[in-house]
Design a protein around this motif. Structure first.
Motif, mmCIF file in Angstrom:
data_model
loop_
_atom_site.group_PDB
_atom_site.id
_atom_site.type_symbol
_atom_site.label_atom_id
_atom_site.label_comp_id
_atom_site.label_asym_id
_atom_site.label_seq_id
_atom_site.Cartn_x
_atom_site.Cartn_y
_atom_site.Cartn_z
ATOM 1 N N LEU A 74 0.844 -1.186 0.000
ATOM 2 C CA LEU A 74 0.000 0.000 0.000
ATOM 3 C C LEU A 74 0.884 1.242 0.000
ATOM 4 C CD1 LEU A 74 -2.416 -1.276 2.776
ATOM 5 C CD2 LEU A 74 -2.899 -1.220 0.320
ATOM 6 N N GLU B 189 -7.627 0.285 -2.783
ATOM 7 C CA GLU B 189 -6.710 -0.459 -3.641
ATOM 8 C C GLU B 189 -7.478 -1.368 -4.598
ATOM 9 O OE1 GLU B 189 -2.973 -1.706 -5.159
ATOM 10 O OE2 GLU B 189 -3.664 0.067 -4.060
ATOM 11 N N ARG C 119 -9.032 0.843 -7.251
ATOM 12 C CA ARG C 119 -7.978 1.349 -8.151
ATOM 13 C C ARG C 119 -7.613 0.288 -9.182
ATOM 14 N NH1 ARG C 119 -2.719 0.910 -9.035
ATOM 15 N NH2 ARG C 119 -2.427 -0.628 -7.369
#
Length: 204
Positions: free
Chosen positions: A114, A195, A198
């Motif tokens: 991350l 995430e 994305r």
């Protein structure tokens, strides 16, 4: 803070987790460190959204022994491992969320990395979105003792902070107390959702 207060906070956190659907169908398990020798771990087969103080079982950290003979959650060995590895850990939360479960299967590497998210600062010791925060990934295994040994071997050579993912299974995270573990869970869940979205958008 007293052990009684910590257990009350854990019960409250379990209800909060249940309301969000993060431990569906009696899945997941949660615990606090009672003292240097014992932890209190949620009983197997209980809905986490309706747990009470009486639903937590005393477990010996060194051996996983349960003095009462009651049945703790299946991942008992992962909780006791964390308490052995990290003397500062005071609470452990294990959830089965969609975000963590899907990402754990999509990510093929040894860690979910991350980076670039302001919310990384919800994790203890993180001060910048520029840092890379690796969340270790381990293959799921029904042999919890074997899985715990594998994670222990990994932790002997690699930093293991905040939590780890089991592929197709979910997230296990911890903190110095219930409040920190809960913050780590909420922060990581937000980061996982970002995430995942994305990756979906970038694949289109």
């Amino acid at each position: 803070m007293t052990q009684t207060s910590q257990l009350d906070q854990l019960v409250s956190a379990c209800h909060w987790i249940g309301e969000r659907g993060w431990a569906p169908a009696t899945g997941g398990n949660m615990s606090i460190r009672q003292d240097a020798e014992f932890c209190l771990l949620s009983e197997s087969g209980k809905d986490k959204g309706s747990l009470t103080r009486d639903d937590f079982i005393q477990v010996k950290i060194a051996s996983n022994r349960v003095p009462s003979g009651r049945k703790p959650s299946a991942e008992t060995g992962l909780h006791t491992l964390i308490y052995r590895l990290f003397p500062e850990a005071g609470a452990v939360l294990h959830t089965h969320t969609v975000n963590s479960t899907v990402l754990s299967r999509v990510e093929k590497g040894a860690a979910l990395e991350l980076q670039g998210y302001e919310m990384q600062k919800t994790l203890a010791g993180q001060h910048s979105h520029l840092d890379c925060v690796p969340i270790a990934l381990f293959d799921n295994d029904q042999d919890i003792d074997g899985l715990a040994k594998h994670i222990e071997q990994f932790a002997a050579q690699n930093p293991l902070r905040y939590g780890f993912l089991l592929r197709g299974h979910g997230l296990t995270c911890w903190g110095k107390d219930v409040n920190e573990a809960r913050r780590h869970l909420e922060g990581l869940e937000f980061l996982f959702q970002c995430e995942l979205q994305r990756r979906v958008l970038e694949s289109q």
